[in-house]
Every structure is written in C-alpha cells, then in structure tokens.
Scaffold this active site. Structure first.
Site, mmCIF file in Angstrom:
data_model
loop_
_atom_site.group_PDB
_atom_site.id
_atom_site.type_symbol
_atom_site.label_atom_id
_atom_site.label_comp_id
_atom_site.label_asym_id
_atom_site.label_seq_id
_atom_site.Cartn_x
_atom_site.Cartn_y
_atom_site.Cartn_z
ATOM 1 N N VAL A 11 0.839 -1.200 0.000
ATOM 2 C CA VAL A 11 0.000 0.000 0.000
ATOM 3 C C VAL A 11 0.873 1.248 0.000
ATOM 4 O O VAL A 11 0.699 2.160 -0.822
ATOM 5 C CB VAL A 11 -0.927 -0.011 1.231
ATOM 6 C CG1 VAL A 11 -1.648 1.315 1.367
ATOM 7 C CG2 VAL A 11 -1.933 -1.150 1.127
ATOM 8 N N ASP A 30 10.572 3.310 5.686
ATOM 9 C CA ASP A 30 10.299 1.929 6.076
ATOM 10 C C ASP A 30 11.306 1.526 7.157
ATOM 11 O O ASP A 30 12.449 1.997 7.141
ATOM 12 C CB ASP A 30 10.423 0.982 4.866
ATOM 13 C CG ASP A 30 9.613 -0.279 5.103
ATOM 14 O OD1 ASP A 30 8.527 -0.406 4.516
ATOM 15 O OD2 ASP A 30 10.055 -1.106 5.920
ATOM 16 N N GLU A 154 -4.405 -5.664 -5.267
ATOM 17 C CA GLU A 154 -3.017 -6.010 -5.591
ATOM 18 C C GLU A 154 -2.917 -6.428 -7.049
ATOM 19 O O GLU A 154 -3.815 -7.040 -7.597
ATOM 20 C CB GLU A 154 -2.535 -7.132 -4.664
ATOM 21 C CG GLU A 154 -2.309 -6.609 -3.256
ATOM 22 C CD GLU A 154 -1.541 -7.598 -2.390
ATOM 23 O OE1 GLU A 154 -1.746 -7.593 -1.172
ATOM 24 O OE2 GLU A 154 -0.767 -8.383 -2.960
ATOM 25 N N PHE A 266 -16.963 -9.560 -9.239
ATOM 26 C CA PHE A 266 -16.889 -10.347 -7.995
ATOM 27 C C PHE A 266 -18.005 -11.386 -7.915
ATOM 28 O O PHE A 266 -18.519 -11.674 -6.849
ATOM 29 C CB PHE A 266 -16.879 -9.411 -6.766
ATOM 30 C CG PHE A 266 -15.507 -8.831 -6.548
ATOM 31 C CD1 PHE A 266 -14.969 -7.989 -7.493
ATOM 32 C CD2 PHE A 266 -14.741 -9.164 -5.447
ATOM 33 C CE1 PHE A 266 -13.682 -7.491 -7.357
ATOM 34 C CE2 PHE A 266 -13.459 -8.655 -5.289
ATOM 35 C CZ PHE A 266 -12.927 -7.816 -6.248
ATOM 36 N N CYS A 277 -5.945 -9.009 2.648
ATOM 37 C CA CYS A 277 -7.009 -8.075 3.021
ATOM 38 C C CYS A 277 -8.288 -8.760 3.451
ATOM 39 O O CYS A 277 -8.666 -8.701 4.615
ATOM 40 C CB CYS A 277 -7.261 -7.120 1.857
ATOM 41 S SG CYS A 277 -5.805 -6.144 1.521
ATOM 42 N N LYS A 337 -4.053 -14.559 -6.092
ATOM 43 C CA LYS A 337 -4.859 -14.224 -7.270
ATOM 44 C C LYS A 337 -3.899 -13.912 -8.400
ATOM 45 O O LYS A 337 -2.690 -13.725 -8.181
ATOM 46 C CB LYS A 337 -5.774 -13.037 -6.987
ATOM 47 C CG LYS A 337 -5.027 -11.719 -6.860
ATOM 48 C CD LYS A 337 -5.992 -10.559 -6.890
ATOM 49 C CE LYS A 337 -5.236 -9.257 -6.956
ATOM 50 N NZ LYS A 337 -6.138 -8.099 -7.097
HETATM 51 C C1 UDX Z 1 -1.033 -3.612 4.959
HETATM 52 C C2 UDX Z 1 -2.303 -4.394 4.979
HETATM 53 O O1 UDX Z 1 -2.106 -5.579 4.202
HETATM 54 C C3 UDX Z 1 -3.394 -3.592 4.355
HETATM 55 O O2 UDX Z 1 -4.634 -4.251 4.539
HETATM 56 C C4 UDX Z 1 -3.468 -2.271 5.043
HETATM 57 O O3 UDX Z 1 -4.445 -1.494 4.393
HETATM 58 C C5 UDX Z 1 -2.109 -1.564 4.952
HETATM 59 O O4 UDX Z 1 -1.132 -2.372 5.578
HETATM 60 P P1 UDX Z 1 0.571 -3.853 3.051
HETATM 61 O O5 UDX Z 1 1.213 -2.741 2.347
HETATM 62 O O6 UDX Z 1 0.232 -5.110 2.323
HETATM 63 O O7 UDX Z 1 -0.716 -3.321 3.637
HETATM 64 O O8 UDX Z 1 1.459 -4.230 4.332
HETATM 65 P P2 UDX Z 1 2.924 -4.739 4.209
HETATM 66 O O9 UDX Z 1 3.184 -5.270 2.861
HETATM 67 O O10 UDX Z 1 3.114 -5.594 5.418
HETATM 68 O O11 UDX Z 1 3.766 -3.372 4.342
HETATM 69 C C6 UDX Z 1 3.916 -2.749 5.558
HETATM 70 C C7 UDX Z 1 5.278 -2.054 5.470
HETATM 71 O O12 UDX Z 1 5.457 -1.245 6.617
HETATM 72 C C8 UDX Z 1 6.421 -3.062 5.440
HETATM 73 O O13 UDX Z 1 7.295 -2.731 4.397
HETATM 74 C C9 UDX Z 1 7.093 -2.901 6.799
HETATM 75 O O14 UDX Z 1 8.487 -3.103 6.733
HETATM 76 C C10 UDX Z 1 6.753 -1.456 7.129
HETATM 77 N N1 UDX Z 1 6.678 -1.166 8.562
HETATM 78 C C11 UDX Z 1 5.979 -1.993 9.378
HETATM 79 C C12 UDX Z 1 7.296 0.004 9.026
HETATM 80 O O15 UDX Z 1 7.907 0.728 8.258
HETATM 81 N N2 UDX Z 1 7.195 0.287 10.345
HETATM 82 C C13 UDX Z 1 6.529 -0.520 11.213
HETATM 83 O O16 UDX Z 1 6.492 -0.221 12.391
HETATM 84 C C14 UDX Z 1 5.901 -1.700 10.709
HETATM 85 C C1 UDX Z 2 -9.125 -6.369 -2.077
HETATM 86 C C2 UDX Z 2 -10.160 -5.334 -2.479
HETATM 87 O O1 UDX Z 2 -10.645 -5.635 -3.777
HETATM 88 C C3 UDX Z 2 -9.528 -3.940 -2.469
HETATM 89 O O2 UDX Z 2 -10.513 -2.966 -2.735
HETATM 90 C C4 UDX Z 2 -8.923 -3.683 -1.089
HETATM 91 O O3 UDX Z 2 -8.300 -2.417 -1.061
HETATM 92 C C5 UDX Z 2 -7.916 -4.733 -0.761
HETATM 93 O O4 UDX Z 2 -8.522 -6.025 -0.815
HETATM 94 P P1 UDX Z 2 -7.154 -7.686 -3.207
HETATM 95 O O5 UDX Z 2 -7.212 -8.485 -1.937
HETATM 96 O O6 UDX Z 2 -5.856 -7.177 -3.677
HETATM 97 O O7 UDX Z 2 -8.134 -6.392 -3.072
HETATM 98 O O8 UDX Z 2 -7.708 -8.610 -4.381
HETATM 99 P P2 UDX Z 2 -9.142 -8.848 -5.044
HETATM 100 O O9 UDX Z 2 -9.006 -8.623 -6.478
HETATM 101 O O10 UDX Z 2 -10.205 -8.159 -4.304
HETATM 102 O O11 UDX Z 2 -9.318 -10.451 -4.818
HETATM 103 C C6 UDX Z 2 -9.391 -10.914 -3.488
HETATM 104 C C7 UDX Z 2 -9.580 -12.423 -3.527
HETATM 105 O O12 UDX Z 2 -10.885 -12.738 -4.018
HETATM 106 C C8 UDX Z 2 -8.591 -13.159 -4.432
HETATM 107 O O13 UDX Z 2 -8.213 -14.377 -3.805
HETATM 108 C C9 UDX Z 2 -9.414 -13.440 -5.692
HETATM 109 O O14 UDX Z 2 -8.953 -14.596 -6.381
HETATM 110 C C10 UDX Z 2 -10.797 -13.670 -5.088
HETATM 111 N N1 UDX Z 2 -11.908 -13.396 -5.996
HETATM 112 C C11 UDX Z 2 -12.060 -12.148 -6.504
HETATM 113 C C12 UDX Z 2 -12.801 -14.418 -6.292
HETATM 114 O O15 UDX Z 2 -12.642 -15.549 -5.830
HETATM 115 N N2 UDX Z 2 -13.843 -14.158 -7.108
HETATM 116 C C13 UDX Z 2 -14.043 -12.921 -7.657
HETATM 117 O O16 UDX Z 2 -14.999 -12.745 -8.424
HETATM 118 C C14 UDX Z 2 -13.117 -11.887 -7.357
#
Ligand code: UDX
Ligand code: UDX
Length: 488
Positions: A11, A30, A154, A266, A277, A337
């Site tokens: 994110v 980070d 993603e 979906f 998520c 996915k």
């Molecule tokens: C996560 C969740 O998956 C998502 O649902 C939420 O909306 C945002 O946080 P994501 O970006 O996937 O999103 O998390 P992640 O990939 O774990 O990235 C978090 C980053 O923050 C990592 O790079 C980690 O190293 C960093 N981090 C974590 C810091 O910089 N400081 C901290 O204290 C903890």
């Molecule tokens: C989701 C939300 O879509 C996004 O808005 C939020 O910010 C983060 O979480 P993401 O988890 O990256 O995004 O993937 P998404 O495309 O939503 O798929 C989630 C899961 O549902 C995957 O495992 C996908 O394979 C599954 N999926 C999706 C189904 O099984 N059927 C569908 O029709 C759509």
C-alpha cells in the site's frame, strides 16, 4: 504538497509513487533497512503493474526513500500511515505498528500536520492515534488525525490509485479536508488525465470526492471489503448448488450480474478468496462489531463458506483421481490471485499443503509468486517447475489454482500430450470447457457441472443433472480403459 508515507509495502510504496506522480514531494519511510536500500537502488520488492516505471520516473527527484520517520515527518504537510495491520491471534487487527508510528510522530512533531490513516484499521483507531500522540507530548493544536482508506487491488494498485471510483476523506476539521483535497486535486479535477505523460487507465469520469466523519471512513473500508468477501462467498455457494442441480454458474452469474443493483464483478466462483485483506478484514470487522456488543453472524458464515470451498475442491480432486496417495498433480498458480506475487493467505498454498498431506506429489508453477511460496512451503513432495508445461509432464491431473491470464491462454493440445491422465480441474473457471474437451481431456470446473466426455473426441455429452451423471471417476476409468484398447 510535502508528504511522508510511513510503511513502504504494497500500500505505502504504491501510494508514495502515485503521490509523486501527482506532483508532490514525497519521502517514503520503512523500518526494514534492506527494503530501503533496495528501493534506493531502484529495485522494486513487489510485483505491481506500472510501479517500476513510476518509481524510476520519480526516484531521486520527487520520491525519496528513508528509514528516518522524524526527518521525513518534519518535512511533510501530511503524514500517511501505511504500516501493516495483520490479524492478532484473537482475530482483531494488531495495531501495534500503528501505535509505534504514532508514538514516534508525537515526539518529532513540529508545525501543523495532518496525520492520515491509509492502512485498513478498525473504526476508532484515529481516536487512539490522537490519544497516543497527546500522551507522548504532542500539542493538540499542531495536528489532526484523518482517515483516507485505500481501495487498491493487488496487481492493479497503481491504476486503482490513479483511476479510483472514489476518493474517501474522513476528516475531523476543515484544515485536514483542505490539505487532503489539495493532495488529490489532480485526480479530482481530472487535470492529471490531461497530462501527456499520464499513466494509462480508464477514467470514465473524474473520481468522486466523498467526505465523511473519520469514524464513517474507517467503517466504510471494513464494510466494503467485508461486502466484497460476502459477494464471493455467495457466488461460491450458488456454484455449489449449480453443481448439484446441473445448472451452470457462469450463466447464472451473467443473469444475476446484468441487474445493475448486483453488478457483474466479484461473481466468479473458485477455491475461495485469499490475500492480505479480505481474510483479515472480515475477521477484524466481526471483532469490531463484537467489541461493541453486536454479533455480526453473517461474517462468520462468509468465513466458513470460504474455508469450506477449499475442502470441496480437495474432495473434487480426490473424486477425479479416486485416491491422491502417490498421484502427481500439476498445479498452476500459487499467488492468492492472478497479477500479483503475494501469497499471504493464498488458497492455492493451502490446497498444495492439503494435497501433500494426502500423499500426493505436487509440481507447481506460478509466473511471479514462486520465490515467496518457496520461502513458506518446502516439502520433498513439492517441486517447482520452470513453466506451465514443465509442471504438466507425467501428471495425473492438471489443477488451475490462480487466475493468471497466461494460464487461460495455455496450449491445451500440448498439455494433453504431457499429462499422464487427461484430467483438468479448474479451481478458477479460467479455461473454456469445450476447448479442454476438444483437446481430449476431462474438464471439471467450479459450479459448472463436470462435463463427462468420451475421449474418442465425440461431441461432449449433453450436460446431465449430476444424479444422472456417471461419477467423474467411473467416466475417467472407462475412458482410460478405452485408451488402453485403442493403444493396443
Ligand atoms: C497492509 C495491509 O495488508 C493492508 O490491509 C493495510 O491497508 C495496509 O497495511 P501492506 O502494504 O500489504 O498493507 O502491508 P505490508 O506489505 O506488510 O507493508 C507494511 C510495510 O510497513 C512493510 O514494508 C514494513 O516493513 C513497514 N513497517 C511496518 C514500518 O515501516 N514500520 C513498522 O512499524 C511496521
Ligand atoms: C481487495 C479489495 O478488492 C480492495 O478494494 C482492497 O483495497 C484490498 O482487498 P485484493 O485483496 O488485492 O483487493 O484482491 P481482489 O481482487 O479483491 O481479490 C481478493 C480475492 O478474491 C482473491 O483471492 C481473488 O482470487 C478472489 N476473488 C475475486 C474471487 O474468488 N472471485 C471474484 O470474483 C473476485
């Protein structure tokens, strides 16, 4: 504007790069020094379409990477918190990383700042961030805490950021509203899309600005993800009924989705949803509700349908092969996915573990997620293939577990020549059953009833309700017999 992004994960990194693309001065922070070094060398640690181009365009210019929160937040008008919010063992979101960032910001606070939650957090988190900052000495006049949830999928996160359905701002005061509106202005007024160097995407119209209270914004995020998960569990349940009555869920989904109140997206059944998520957000949202005395039982059912969908697919594979012990399974897809390298809560990995536990040998291929999968899953019964065809060599069945576009375009005649048994189990309804049949293989999908066929290449039998249908195993055994006689 000057922006600090704390947390450069899926994110945070996308948000930082897109803010720079919109013309802002951004420092992404980070706490993983290796990640910061990689980013400073121009390497992108995650698989996201257009992200490498975007970072290359702005790195060293408007986009800097650092591990120093104090220095970055002093520089910024707005500070976005994008650190992970993983599920705690009890199901609710673990907010310790968010709290740690709030503490650090409090002690380094200078001048007026807008602190912005972008991570998915339970309703009320902004209040907790504010309280923590005041407790650690921040001056209440010098900051406000807002919520600006992300709706990034993603794999397509850059396009989702630059071409959003809506920009959601949960703000406590006018200053926060003005600061955040200014940050998103190029998207809100559409001027970004007029830029000759704008990244491609589909702007049907400029994004809608939705301004709410902070708590409503926090809740919108959880409710949105929970509803999308509910929609997937619903169509998975409908698919299971389709299999039992002999209907085709792909037709049912079209008939449902053309209703504008339902919508076509979906509504694809499969092996259940995964990722970082939906699983955690459904659990967290239910915890939030329980925490205030409401039992959100619907979400319990969403989760149990999702878990059950994986077990049903294992049963389907077992039925097609009679027993899994000693069988070789070609598995295409390990990511949760298509389009991503993320294997967090991936149903495909869960299934691979279950197949191995039943004594099967698995040969797996994924275009982007293999190294992350290898870090999580190693077993003598699991090998990794160089490509999709390599995985199929000598396999008793081909399993599709992730919706990668390249799997949808696979050369089925070539696959037929590589498989030991002509069996395709499509966990994502990715392939065309007729094309699989024409290539001389059995096709078993999710919610489109198994189409028994004759390997002689005769027209596939008309679709029969399951009760009148040979079981998959008997159909395959019969055909395997036919194969032997024809081979004599
Ligand atoms: C996560 C969740 O998956 C998502 O649902 C939420 O909306 C945002 O946080 P994501 O970006 O996937 O999103 O998390 P992640 O990939 O774990 O990235 C978090 C980053 O923050 C990592 O790079 C980690 O190293 C960093 N981090 C974590 C810091 O910089 N400081 C901290 O204290 C903890
Ligand atoms: C989701 C939300 O879509 C996004 O808005 C939020 O910010 C983060 O979480 P993401 O988890 O990256 O995004 O993937 P998404 O495309 O939503 O798929 C989630 C899961 O549902 C995957 O495992 C996908 O394979 C599954 N999926 C999706 C189904 O099984 N059927 C569908 O029709 C759509």
């Amino acid at each position: 504007m000057k922006i600090a992004v704390i947390g450069a994960g899926y994110v945070g990194l996308v948000s930082a790069a897109c803010f720079a693309e919109l013309g802002h001065e951004v420092i992404a922070v980070d706490n993983d020094p290796r990640k910061v070094d990689l980013l400073n060398q121009g390497q992108i640690p995650i698989h996201e379409e257009m992200l490498p181009e975007l970072v290359a365009r702005h790195r060293g210019g408007r986009l800097q990477f650092s591990s120093n929160i104090t220095q970055a937040s002093r520089h910024a008008d707005a500070i976005f918190i994008c650190v992970g919010t993983p599920p705690a063992v009890t199901g609710e979101a673990d907010l310790s990383y968010v709290e740690g960032v709030a503490r650090e910001l409090a002690v380094s606070l200078e001048g007026n700042k807008v602190i912005v939650e972008k991570s998915t957090v339970p309703v009320g988190t902004a209040e907790a961030v504010r309280r923590t900052m005041l407790l650690h000495g921040a001056n209440s006049e010098h900051f406000s805490v807002a919520s600006n949830p992300e709706f990034l999928r993603e794999g397509t996160a850059v396009a989702d950021f630059l071409y959003p359905d809506r920009i959601l701002l949960g703000v406590p005061d006018q200053r926060a509203r003005e600061t955040l509106s200014a940050i998103y202005q190029p998207i809100l007024d559409g001027s970004y899309y007029k830029r000759p160097d704008a990244l491609p995407g589909k702007a049907s119209q400029p994004a809608q600005l939705i301004v709410t209270s902070v708590k409503s914004a926090e809740l919108i995020k959880h409710a949105s993800n929970a509803f999308l998960a509910l929609k997937i569990s619903f169509i998975n349940s409908v698919a299971n009924v389709c299999e039992l009555v002999g209907a085709d869920v792909r037709e049912v989904a079209v008939g449902m989705g053309t209703d504008s109140r339902i919508g076509p997206r979906f509504l694809t059944p499969g092996i259940g949803y995964g990722g970082s998520c939906f699983p955690k957000d459904v659990l967290a949202f239910r915890s939030v509700a329980r925490g205030v005395g409401y039992d959100f039982a619907l979400l319990t059912e969403v989760m149990s349908v999702n878990e059950d969908q994986k077990l049903r697919f294992v049963a389907k594979v077992r039925e097609a092969l009679w027993t899994l012990r000693g069988k070789k399974l070609a598995v295409l897809g390990l990511a949760f996915k298509g389009g991503t390298d993320d294997v967090r809560d991936s149903p495909a990995l869960d299934l691979v573990e279950r197949f191995i536990a039943e004594g099967a040998q698995v040969c797996a291929y994924d275009p982007a997620a293999m190294s992350r999968a290898q870090a999580l899953l190693s077993s003598d019964a699991l090998t990794y293939a160089d490509d999709a065809y390599d995985a199929c060599k000598g396999a008793d069945a081909l399993l599709i577990l992730t919706e990668w576009p390249e799997f949808a375009a696979i050369d089925l005649t070539r696959v037929r020549g590589l498989l030991k048994l002509p069996i395709v189990l499509d966990g994502k309804n990715l392939l065309d059953p007729e094309a699989v049949l024409k290539a001389g293989m059995h096709y078993f999908g999710v919610g489109c009833c198994p189409i028994a066929d004759t390997l002689s290449g005769a027209q596939p039998q008309s679709v029969q309700p399951r009760s009148a249908q040979k079981t998959m195993w008997s159909a395959v055994a019969e055909d395997a017999g036919a194969l032997q006689t024809s081979a004599v």
